[in-house]
Design a protein around this motif. Structure first.
Motif, short mmCIF file in Angstrom:
data_model
loop_
_atom_site.label_atom_id
_atom_site.label_comp_id
_atom_site.label_asym_id
_atom_site.label_seq_id
_atom_site.Cartn_x
_atom_site.Cartn_y
_atom_site.Cartn_z
N PHE A 23 0.88 -1.10 0.01
CA PHE A 23 -0.19 0.16 -0.08
C PHE A 23 0.86 1.27 0.18
O PHE A 23 0.61 2.13 -0.75
CB PHE A 23 -0.86 -0.20 1.30
N LYS A 24 1.80 1.46 0.76
CA LYS A 24 2.97 2.58 0.93
C LYS A 24 3.38 2.57 -0.38
O LYS A 24 3.74 3.85 -0.67
CB LYS A 24 3.76 2.36 2.08
N ALA A 25 4.03 1.53 -1.06
CA ALA A 25 4.58 1.45 -2.38
C ALA A 25 3.94 2.11 -3.53
O ALA A 25 4.20 3.08 -4.12
CB ALA A 25 5.32 0.52 -2.63
N ALA A 26 2.50 1.84 -3.50
CA ALA A 26 1.45 2.29 -4.60
C ALA A 26 1.43 3.70 -4.21
O ALA A 26 0.88 4.40 -5.28
CB ALA A 26 0.36 1.35 -4.51
N ARG A 27 1.35 4.22 -3.10
CA ARG A 27 0.87 5.51 -2.73
C ARG A 27 1.85 6.30 -3.13
O ARG A 27 1.47 7.33 -3.45
CB ARG A 27 0.60 5.58 -1.19
N ALA A 28 3.24 6.10 -2.87
CA ALA A 28 4.41 6.73 -3.13
C ALA A 28 4.46 6.77 -4.70
O ALA A 28 4.69 7.96 -5.47
CB ALA A 28 5.64 6.21 -2.75
N GLU A 29 4.01 5.84 -5.35
CA GLU A 29 4.21 5.75 -7.11
C GLU A 29 3.45 6.77 -7.81
O GLU A 29 3.57 7.39 -8.40
CB GLU A 29 3.73 4.45 -7.53
N SER A 30 2.04 6.87 -6.86
CA SER A 30 1.04 7.73 -7.52
C SER A 30 1.48 9.24 -7.36
O SER A 30 1.22 9.96 -7.94
CB SER A 30 -0.41 7.52 -6.79
N ARG A 31 2.14 9.49 -6.15
CA ARG A 31 2.47 10.62 -5.88
C ARG A 31 3.41 11.22 -6.73
O ARG A 31 3.54 12.42 -7.13
CB ARG A 31 3.20 10.88 -4.42
N ARG A 32 4.40 10.33 -7.42
CA ARG A 32 5.42 10.69 -8.28
C ARG A 32 4.76 10.90 -9.53
O ARG A 32 5.27 11.94 -10.44
CB ARG A 32 6.38 9.52 -8.32
N HIS A 33 4.07 10.31 -9.81
CA HIS A 33 2.99 10.47 -11.28
C HIS A 33 2.12 11.87 -11.30
O HIS A 33 2.02 12.56 -12.26
CB HIS A 33 2.38 9.53 -11.78
N ASP A 34 1.80 12.26 -10.01
CA ASP A 34 1.06 13.47 -9.94
C ASP A 34 1.91 14.64 -9.95
O ASP A 34 1.24 15.68 -10.27
CB ASP A 34 0.21 13.29 -8.63
N ALA A 35 3.14 14.39 -9.73
CA ALA A 35 3.97 15.75 -9.54
C ALA A 35 4.30 16.48 -10.94
O ALA A 35 4.43 15.60 -12.08
CB ALA A 35 5.27 15.50 -8.80
N PRO A 36 4.09 17.62 -10.96
CA PRO A 36 3.98 18.27 -12.34
C PRO A 36 5.73 18.30 -12.82
O PRO A 36 6.62 18.42 -11.72
CB PRO A 36 3.68 19.83 -12.11
N GLU A 37 5.85 18.31 -14.14
CA GLU A 37 7.30 18.46 -14.45
C GLU A 37 7.70 19.78 -14.28
O GLU A 37 7.16 20.97 -14.30
CB GLU A 37 7.10 18.34 -16.22
N PRO A 38 9.17 20.04 -13.84
CA PRO A 38 9.57 21.27 -13.61
C PRO A 38 9.49 22.10 -14.97
O PRO A 38 9.80 21.64 -15.97
CB PRO A 38 11.00 20.95 -13.02
N GLU A 39 9.44 23.46 -14.85
CA GLU A 39 9.47 24.31 -16.00
C GLU A 39 10.85 24.77 -16.33
O GLU A 39 11.84 24.73 -15.57
CB GLU A 39 8.69 25.46 -15.63
N ARG A 40 11.27 24.56 -17.68
CA ARG A 40 12.36 24.88 -18.06
C ARG A 40 12.68 26.33 -18.07
O ARG A 40 11.89 27.27 -18.37
CB ARG A 40 12.67 24.57 -19.59
#
Length: 76
Positions: A23-40
């Motif tokens: 559960f914790k690994a899946a939650r951490a993975e979803s947080r990584r995908h929700d983070a916006p890409e940094p602007e150039r």
């Protein structure tokens, strides 16, 4: 009889631990995908100010922070 109960409880605790880790690994993975890409970031060719690419002006291979700096650089 007490040993069998202990082993069953131990097995249940281990299964609960594995589910909790998954559960914790899946939650951490979803947080990584929700983070916006940094602007150039780009730098103004006139004043060297760094600003996001979507706010900068681009002309002749150079980035500018405003139209005044672009026009000054074009005159020289």
């Amino acid at each position: 009889m007490g040993l069998i109960r202990f082993l069953i409880l131990l097995a249940l605790a281990y299964v609960a631990y594995l589910l909790w880790r998954r559960f914790k690994a899946a939650r951490a993975e979803s947080r990584r995908h929700d983070a916006p890409e940094p602007e150039r970031m780009v730098r103004c060719a006139q004043c060297q100010l760094h600003l996001p690419e979507n706010l900068a002006l681009y002309q002749d291979g150079k980035w500018y922070c405003c139209s005044e700096h672009r026009d000054v650089d074009q005159r020289t």
